[in-house]
Design an enzyme around this catalytic site. Structure first.
Site, PDB file in Angstrom:
ATOM      1  CD  GLU A 309       1.168  -0.041   0.370  1.00 19.31           C
ATOM      2  OE1 GLU A 309       0.973   0.009  -0.853  1.00 19.31           O
ATOM      3  OE2 GLU A 309       0.250   0.093   1.216  1.00 19.31           O
ATOM      4  CB  CYS A 408      -5.561   4.398  -3.033  1.00 20.40           C
ATOM      5  SG  CYS A 408      -3.918   3.655  -2.965  1.00 20.40           S
TER       6      CYS A 408
END
Length: 654
Positions: A309, A408
Site C-alpha cells: 500500500e 478504514c
C-alpha cells in the site's frame, strides 16, 4: 508565523491552529447549501453514517467494547487489531455532522456509543480492546503492527470533534484520560518508541489546541522527533514502510505506506505550526513538492504498490496497478489543508480539490452504502458484484463493496464529508479567501469584530461561473480573494467586479480590495471545458496515451458506454481534435474502436515490427464519464489513460 486571532465565539473547527498565514472558518461559519457537495453530504448524513454503524454492530466491532467492559474480550473479540479506530472515526463523523445543527436523535446515538466506549476504559486511561486484557497480548507489545497509539489518536480526534461541536461530555473525558495515559507512558523517562502507524501526532496537537495543555503538544513533538531512528523493527518492506528510516527533517520525499506517510506529514505540520519550527515546516513542504511532482496520479491519488500500500519510486505510476487508497486521498487533503493554513499558498488547495473530486468522491456509491478501498485508473476485467451481506476480503475490487474486513476507508470518507464545509474558506487580517467552490453561505468576523456575510452561487464543477454576493460588510475596504485553479493554465479565467469591470486572472489567487456594499456581486468565470492531458514522458506506464480533464474532473472511458460489446482496451483517441461536451456531464472524444491487434490463433504476444499491421478500426465518438462516477451502472471495464490512434507505417526498406 502570525498568531491567529479567532472571530467572535468559538468556531466549530476540525483544525484550529493558533498561528499561521490563514485562519480557518468553522462549520458554524460556512454552510454548503446546494450543488455537487451538498448532494454528497446529504447522502453521507442520511445513509453512510447509519450504514457504517449497522455494519460495525453486525461484525462485532462495537460489541468489542461491551466484551471488554464485561471481561469476555479474550474469546469474543472480533475484527483486526485496529478495528477500534473505525468506531472512533464513525463517532468523529457523527460529531461533526451534529455540529451542523440540532438533531436530538444523532446526539442520543453519540451519547450511547460514547458511554459504551467509556465503560471499556481502564482506570489508568488505557483503552484498547485488542491488547492489555486477560487472554490478549500485553500492552504495547507490538508497536510496529499493533496500532494501539493509532487507535488512541482516532479516539482523541473524536473527543475533540465532540467538544468543539457540543461542549465537553463523556467522549471528551474518555479521550483526555487516554491522552494523559499516552503522555505518562511514552513521555520522558517512559517507553522510547513510536507507533508503526502515525496518527497520534496530529491528534495530540489538536487536543493541545482544544485544551491549552502544553504536555499534549510536547508529546506530539517527541513522537515526530523519535521517528526515523530505527526504533521499529526492520521488515521485508524496509523501515521506510513506516517512515522509520529517516528523521522527518531529513527526508526529501514521501515514501513507504502512503497513509502512514501522509498522516505523519500532517502531524509534523501541526507540530511545526504550534512550535514555530520553520525548518520542520519547510521539510514537509519539500517532501510534498517532490511527491506531487513525481509520485502522484492524475486523479490526485497516491500509492502505486498493492503489496505494501505504498508509494512507488519516482514516476512509477501504472494506471492498472494504481492503488490510490481512499484513505490516502483523505490524508492528502488533511495535509494540504494544514499546509494551506500555514503558508496561504493556493497550490495546496489545488491538489486538495483534485483529490476531493477524483478520489474521495469516487469511493462511495451513489447511494452511500458501498465503497472503493483502492481506486484503480484502469480496470481490465469486469468485476463481480460483491455480496450485500458479507465483508469483502479484498481491497482491490471492480465494484464498490458494502464493507471490508479492513474498513478504514468508509469511515474516513464519512468524517471527511461531514467536515467538508470547513475546507471551503478562510480569513485573515485583510479579508476572506475562498479555496473550494460550492453553493454556500459564509458568515464570519474580520479583525476587530467586523461582520462579513457572503452568498456563493455556482454549478461548479459542471459549470465555471462562481458568483459571490455580499450580504454584510464592514464600512471600510477589505479584500475578497478567490482561488484560480491551476487547471486553468493555458486558458483564460476572468474576474468581474461589482461595477462590471472585467479582467483576466492567472492561476493562483484573484484578489479584489474595495469598500464592499450589501448587494455587491463578484463573479469568477473559470474556463470549464474538456481538454487533453499528456503525461510526463518519464511515466513509462502511460507513454503513448492521453487523458481528458474537464475543470477539476478527470474523465474515463467505461465499457457500458461503448457500442457492440466492446471493452475499453479497444478505445483509441485522436488528440489532434479537441474533445467536446456531451449530454449529462459526459464528454465525447474523437477516436475509434479497434479490433484485436493480433491473429486470433497467436501463441506468442510479440512479433517482428515488419509483421505488425494496424488492426481494423471503427471511427466513432468515444463517450467519457467523470471518473468519480464509474462503476455505478454495473460491472464494467474502465480506463483513464487512452491510447492514441496514431497511423502505423511500414518502416523503410522492409
Amino acid at each position: 508565523m502570525k498568531e491567529n486571532t479567532p472571530g467572535a465565539g468559538s468556531p466549530v473547527l476540525p483544525v484550529a491552529p493558533t498561528r499561521g498565514r490563514l485562519r480557518p472558518l468553522g462549520l458554524d461559519e460556512v454552510r454548503i447549501t446546494g450543488g455537487f457537495w451538498a448532494g454528497r453530504r446529504a447522502v453521507n448524513a442520511t445513509a453512510t453514517l447509519g450504514h457504517c454503524r449497522d455494519w460495525m454492530e453486525r461484525v462485532g466491532w462495537i460489541g468489542n467494547f461491551r466484551a471488554a467492559a464485561e471481561g469476555r474480550v479474550h474469546h469474543d473479540r472480533r475484527g483486526r487489531e485496529f478495528a477500534d479506530s473505525d468506531v472512533y472515526k464513525l463517532l468523529e463523523a457523527m460529531a461533526w455532522e451534529a455540529g451542523h445543527g440540532g438533531d436530538p436523535a444523532l446526539d442520543a446515538e453519540i451519547t450511547a456509543l460514547s458511554d459504551t466506549i467509556a465503560a471499556a476504559q481502564e482506570p489508568d486511561g488505557y483503552l484498547n480492546t485488542a491488547f492489555g486484557r486477560p487472554g490478549r497480548p500485553p500492552r504495547y507489545s507490538d508497536l510496529a503492527w499493533g496500532h494501539e497509539l493509532y487507535c488512541a489518536g482516532h479516539l482523541i480526534q473524536a473527543g475533540v470533534a465532540r467538544t468543539r461541536a457540543r461542549g465537553e461530555g463523556e467522549l471528551a473525558k474518555t479521550a483526555r484520560r487516554a491522552a494523559d495515559h499516552v503522555c505518562a507512558t511514552f513521555g520522558p523517562g517512559g517507553i522510547e518508541g513510536v507507533c508503526g502507524h502515525p496518527e497520534i501526532e496530529t491528534a495530540l496537537v489538536e487536543l493541545a489546541r482544544a485544551t491549552g495543555e502544553q504536555r499534549y503538544l510536547d508529546q506530539a513533538a517527541l513522537f515526530v522527533d523519535r521517528r526515523g531512528h530505527g526504533t521499529l523493527p526492520d521488515i521485508e518492506f524496509g523501515r521506510a514502510y513506516y517512515q522509520d528510516d529517516l528523521p522527518v527533517r531529513d527526508a526529501t520525499v514521501l515514501r513507504g505506506h502512503a497513509v502512514r506517510a501522509l498522516y505523519l506529514a500532517a502531524g509534523a505540520v501541526d507540530v511545526a505550526v504550534e512550535t514555530g519550527d520553520e525548518d520542520l515546516l519547510a521539510a514537509v513542504v519539500r517532501q510534498w513538492e517532490a511527491t506531487v511532482a513525481r509520485r502522484t496520479h492524475l486523479t490526485g491519488g497516491m500509492g502505486s504498490h498493492h503489496r505494501d500500500e505504498s508509494f512507488g519510486d519516482d514516476f512509477v505510476l501504472p494506471p492498472d496497478r494504481a492503488y490510490s487508497e481512499t484513505c490516502a486521498g483523505v490524508a492528502s487533503v488533511m495535509l494540504g489543508w494544514r499546509l494551506l493554513l500555514a503558508t496561504g499558498e493556493p497550490r495546496f488547495a489545488d491538489l486538495a480539490e483534485r483529490t476531493l473530486f477524483n478520489v474521495v468522491a469516487a469511493s462511495p456509491s451513489e447511494d452511500g452504502r458501498a465503497f472503493f478501498y483502492a481506486n484503480t485508473l484502469h480496470r481490465r476485467r469486469r468485476g463481480t458484484v460483491p455480496p450485500a451481506d458479507a465483508e469483502s476480503p479484498r481491497a482491490e475490487s471492480g465494484l464498490r463493496a458494502p464493507w471490508f474486513a479492513v474498513s478504514c476507508c468508509p469511515t474516513n470518507v464519512a468524517r471527511t464529508l461531514a467536515l467538508l464545509p470547513a475546507y471551503l474558506a478562510t480569513a485573515d487580517d485583510h479579508g476572506v479567501q475562498l479555496h473550494q467552490y460550492a453553493d454556500a453561505e459564509i458568515a464570519t468576523h474580520l479583525t476587530g469584530g467586523h461582520g462579513v456575510a457572503l452568498r456563493v452561487r455556482t454549478d461548479y464543477p459542471s459549470g465555471g461561473s462562481v458568483t459571490v454576493r455580499v450580504g454584510r460588510s464592514p464600512d471600510h475596504p477589505w479584500t475578497l480573494s478567490l482561488r484560480v485553479p491551476a487547471w486553468t493554465e493555458g486558458a483564460t479565467a476572468w474576474l468581474v467586479d461589482p461595477d462590471g469591470g472585467r479582467r483576466a486572472v492567472a492561476p493562483g489567487t484573484a484578489a479584489l480590495t474595495r469598500l464592499f456594499r450589501p448587494g455587491d456581486e463578484i463573479r469568477l468565470e473559470l474556463p470549464v471545458a474538456p481538454r487533453w492531458i499528456a503525461p510526463d514522458p518519464r511515466v513509462d506506464a502511460v507513454r503513448g496515451t492521453v487523458a481528458v480533464q474537464r475543470g477539476p474532473l478527470v474523465y474515463c472511458a467505461e465499457s457500458v458506454d461503448l457500442p457492440g460489446g466492446h471493452e475499453v482496451d479497444a478505445v483509441r483517441v485522436d488528440p489532434s481534435v479537441e474533445p467536446e461536451d456531451g449530454p449529462d456531464d459526459t464528454v465525447v472524444a474523437p477516436g475509434e474502436l479497434a479490433g484485436p491487434g493480433g491473429p486470433p490463433d497467436a501463441v506468442w504476444p510479440y512479433r517482428p515490427l515488419d509483421r505488425v499491421a494496424a488492426p481494423a478500426a471503427e471511427r466513432t465518438g468515444v463517450v467519457l464519464v467523470p471518473y468519480h462516477s464509474w462503476a455505478n451502472r454495473g460491472p464494467s471495464t474502465m480506463r483513464v489513460w487512452l491510447p492514441t490512434a496514431e497511423p502505423r507505417t511500414t518502416p523503410p526498406g522492409r
